[in-house]
Design a protein around this motif. Sequence first.
Motif: not given
Lengths: 656, 285
Positions: A151-154, A548-550, A159-171, A556-560
């Motif tokens: 899912g490529g929404g906000i 929102c899938c949850q 999540a992708a940016i945060t994990a990628a910044d930590a050095g992980y490979k993201i798809y 704000p809540d989604t990003v958190a």
Amino acid sequence: MNPSDPKIGVYVCHCGMNIAPKVDVEKVAGFAGTLNHVAVTRDYKFMCSNPGQEMIIADIKNHGLNRVVVASCSPRMHEPTFRKACQSAGINPHYFQMANIREHVSWVTQDSQQATIKAMDLVKGAVARVVNHRPLESREVKVEKVVLVVGGGIAGMQAAITAADAGYKIYLVEREPSIGGHMAKFDKTFPTLDCAACIMTPKMVVVDQHPGITIYTYSEVTGISGFVGNYTATIRKKPRYVIEDRCTGCGTCMEKCPSRKIPSEFNEGLGNRTAIYSPFPQAVPKTPVIDPDTCRVLALNKRCGACAKFCEADAIDFDQQSENIEISVGSVIVATGFQAFDPTPLASYGYGIYPEVYTSLAFERLNNATGPTAGAITMQDGRVPARVAIIHCVGSRDTRHHTYCSRVCCMYSMKFAHLIREKTGAEVWEFYIDVRSPGKLYEEFYNRVQEEGVHFVRGRVAEVTDIAEREADQGRLTVVAENTLTRKTMRLPVDMVILSVGLEPATGAKELSRLLNISMDGDGWFTELHAKLAPVATATGGIFLAGCCQGPKDIPDTVAQASAAAGEVIALLARGTVTTRAEISHIDPDLCSGCRLCLNTCIYSAITFDEGLNVAQVNEALCQGCGACSAICPSSSASVDHFTDRQVMDELEAIL
Amino acid sequence: MTVYAFFPGCAYQSAAGYRESVDALNARLDIQLQELDDWNCCGATAAFSLDEPDGLALCGRLFALAQKEGFSRIVTVCNACYTTLLKARKRMEKDPQKLAAVAHTLADQGLELADSLPDVRHYLDVLVADVSDVLEKAAADNGDTAGAVAVYYGCQYTRPWISGPDAQRPRMLERLFTKIGIHAVDHSAGTLCCGASHAVPYADACGPMIRRIVREIRNKGGGIITTICPMCQFNLDAGQTDRQTDPLPVTYFTQIIGLALGIAPKDLGLNKLLIPLRTEKKKAS
């Protein structure tokens, strides 16, 4: 200390007011003292507290206990706590057994005497079982430091940016032609009214350019296997009919495409798009897609090819096929979002019947600078509305549709009210059940729009009709409602009606839940492991939830939550290994008949077959101890540690 | 021939041309409605709101009568009967104790009520679902046409029994009309309330409600109103007589369909309407 000579400590927990008022804990502890092998029995207010655990540790050391039973809550709650206590006192953590006298007894039993009897039975079973326990060791398994974000929404982007910044490979996998999700459709966001595009577009660019993130748009996850740390995912890339590596995103193809009257999904049908299209100007990737259902070449088999003729990069490929990609990932973040409730079944609100009735998402587009009217709030005939009604809770808080509150509608409705007042000066009437504004600066925003002259009527609208009461109102819509504060019914002529539709799980959520083996609640939202203490984890190891899938939530809540999911993934994979369950399956080669039933049953592909010996064998590194092989084995040669026939049967016999 | 148990209800006998037109359609379409022997009042809205066991027993007796004659379906021609019977059926199915209590009451009268309660259907359902093919074939193209017809369903036929758009804005009869060459107009008053049984005692309150329905139909180009319920027909027909200079005739759907099948107006009881209907021959094309 000889473990084959059991010396058991039994601890009965009061759990504050949860167990003790219903179950006579002293009596249960006294009863435990009469059982074979039991050396120590105690009852205590909170066994899970530090003093409670220290009590166990001290008894193990001082009395030489080699088995422990705690009668308290569910093992899902505190089994790890007590196992750790056993381990720190020097005995194997699997010499521990829990009797659940809270969820299984005190919470669900009316009669106090019956509850005490039942608690004693369960303690008796636990004691009989723990006698047969064997020491087990857990193992470390290597993990892939790779994350699949669905899912490529906000939520997915964050999540992708945060994990990628930590050095992980993201798809990052997105099924639409562009990432961005619903937020890309918004103009302003509540309560600060900052421009969605201004905060969204930079994030999309970061995702696009991040060296650690690979984006698959117009793609879906079609398969997943493996276990925490070691999943294999299959992604199906739908054909775009445009070669991504060649396309420069110049947009000439869209200018030349002759199929121009296709309702734009992105604009909620308010504007048109071409057959080759990019959903919106800031789309990532810029590469357009050809809609095979409306393209003259693909759908009608006509000789058109205008896009191909004018493409300087020679990027059009009408013969492109879908492509399956297989990737190894350590963890999955599910961020599949929501879809807006379709108000068509509520014919009394006139959606799809009267052109001036809009859903909230359609209104977002109407109000958007990049929308069909370039942001001018006008009616279909171009006039500016003089009075607008906004109807809350359409599809939400309604036993006929969704009983839950969608959480965001009150706030976005008030955002609409503000923007309508600001842009048009029109009168705005909000029809609400309760205004729910429990967020930072939300109540302040509610006060602000009231001061701006927005009318609030507490009452669920009965009907939107084109039947006018006065000749002067012919051609307008009339909102029929009861103002429950003044106890008067009203018929309010308006020019435009906005239905604040609720949120529901995205299409395909059910299929995805089956694929990933994660559960859904009755409304179709994915279920978190624990509502309070594990809000982004699922019951399946290594799979996390964001957005929102949850359940419905605002930006704000989604990003958190997305940041939290990324944090969980980072913590899980950081060490490069994960600890797997100690309880795994074994197949006794002397008993195995070679029937191979277990091979197909094992969903982890942990069983192989030795043709030479004609027996099945368990690969201990892959086995997850689910017990399926043990259940299906006709010769009882397969068994799972910690759930051996002896352990289970002795426990049952003691209870019965 | 399709045979149904028939519960006419109290208003049917005196309804303006309803019986004549239903009889005429039955003969033409080969439908047999077998009137329940010794039927009673369904209790309408009154019985249920005053005393539920009595309300259930009145409907339960009708179900028992149908079962006695071996029917699994009861057909009604009135929205109030239809909704009352469905309500009773739903409550007894949901709560077996209620069904047992009704069975016990009926046993005193020598009647037996079995668990499998009969289906309740409106005569409109029969025409739309069961015999629409026959009807389409029978619709002679030289039948009379009455002009632009607006269907008034009333409030009790679809709600709360149907879900989805058809609950608030039903269109089943319009779809049938279109198939058999009747011009149906689209309007927004199809399920508004006509005042029902309050129209006589509270005429001042109900007058505006009736006028709103008629005005909407006129605004949308309707020349004739058609109804599916005796109460609705009476309220709209009688409610216009003293106030409107150019009132719209209010018919039964069976009369409009009868005209399309070429049945003579007098055989459809059209002469009994308070506001007369003028019909014209369709031009042969």
